[in-house]
Design a protein around this motif. Sequence first.
Motif, short mmCIF file in Angstrom:
data_model
loop_
_atom_site.label_atom_id
_atom_site.label_comp_id
_atom_site.label_asym_id
_atom_site.label_seq_id
_atom_site.Cartn_x
_atom_site.Cartn_y
_atom_site.Cartn_z
N UNK A 99 32.09 -0.75 38.22
CA UNK A 99 32.60 0.60 37.65
C UNK A 99 32.07 1.16 36.70
N UNK A 100 31.78 0.52 35.63
CA UNK A 100 30.56 1.01 34.77
C UNK A 100 29.14 1.07 34.96
N UNK A 101 29.35 0.67 36.16
CA UNK A 101 27.30 1.29 36.36
C UNK A 101 26.32 1.09 36.12
N UNK A 102 26.70 -1.47 35.94
CA UNK A 102 26.07 -1.97 35.00
C UNK A 102 25.27 -2.47 36.42
N UNK A 103 23.60 -2.44 36.57
CA UNK A 103 23.04 -2.83 36.76
C UNK A 103 22.78 -4.40 36.73
N UNK A 104 22.65 -4.81 35.98
CA UNK A 104 22.43 -6.28 35.35
C UNK A 104 23.88 -6.95 35.24
N UNK A 105 24.58 -8.15 35.14
CA UNK A 105 25.24 -9.08 34.78
C UNK A 105 25.28 -9.51 33.33
N UNK A 118 12.45 -6.76 22.18
CA UNK A 118 11.95 -7.96 22.82
C UNK A 118 12.41 -8.10 23.91
N UNK A 119 13.85 -9.29 23.80
CA UNK A 119 14.61 -8.68 25.77
C UNK A 119 14.53 -8.07 26.82
N UNK A 120 14.38 -6.99 26.04
CA UNK A 120 13.90 -5.06 27.18
C UNK A 120 12.79 -5.81 27.40
N UNK A 121 11.51 -5.91 26.43
CA UNK A 121 10.49 -6.56 26.86
C UNK A 121 9.80 -7.46 27.69
N UNK A 122 11.42 -8.94 27.51
CA UNK A 122 10.52 -9.99 28.81
C UNK A 122 11.13 -9.01 29.98
N UNK A 123 12.05 -9.14 29.55
CA UNK A 123 12.93 -8.62 31.48
C UNK A 123 11.71 -7.12 32.22
N UNK A 171 9.14 -9.40 33.65
CA UNK A 171 9.80 -10.49 34.31
C UNK A 171 9.73 -9.59 35.68
N UNK A 172 10.65 -8.43 35.56
CA UNK A 172 10.48 -7.46 36.53
C UNK A 172 9.07 -7.40 37.78
N UNK A 173 7.71 -6.46 36.13
CA UNK A 173 6.66 -6.67 36.78
C UNK A 173 5.96 -7.95 37.52
N UNK A 174 6.14 -9.10 36.90
CA UNK A 174 5.69 -10.59 37.73
C UNK A 174 6.43 -10.12 38.65
N UNK A 175 7.74 -10.20 39.20
CA UNK A 175 8.53 -10.18 40.46
C UNK A 175 7.43 -8.85 41.88
N UNK A 176 7.35 -8.02 40.97
CA UNK A 176 7.14 -6.76 41.94
C UNK A 176 5.64 -7.62 42.37
#
Length: 178
Positions: free
Chosen positions: A7-13, A96-101, A104-109
Amino acid sequence: MKAALEAWGAGGNLFHQGFAKETDDPDVVAVTMAKPGVVLKRPAGSSGRFAEDADLPDLDGGESGPKKSRRSEPKRRAAPRVGIEDSSRATAKFEREQRRRDAERRKEEAARQKERAKREELIAKAQAALDSAQREHEDRSGALEAERRDLEKRVEAEDRRWERAKERLKAALCRARD
């Protein structure tokens, strides 16, 4: 929780990250159950009532908009004041958390891309092996087919030779009997 995130349209938990929490407050549960699937809000930093459209809090901690009699509502705590320093620290922590995420996304990709390239290489090798085996089969089949045609010609030649020899020998046998 899953329905709330949708409902919130949230991508993460948001519950896992600490930005949202589950409640067992009977008043809140009653209001949300009355309107399932509707995102309800309350004034930021307050313990005001939940509604579809939440007003901004007044400086004294109440809701803005039409004034209501404070006698019928329970006493509310004033919204905590957030200083510039606290805001800057929170912003820096969020960034900082955004950069870490993002890292992490770049690493996974990159890992997915590497796996995809590896799979494509294996597919190319398997296709090359199949193509090579197909060509070898066609070459062998062609050679065997040529041998078969040669053998058939030799068999036919042998049959013709035998028929001529048999006719000559039968004729000789008939002459010998006469």
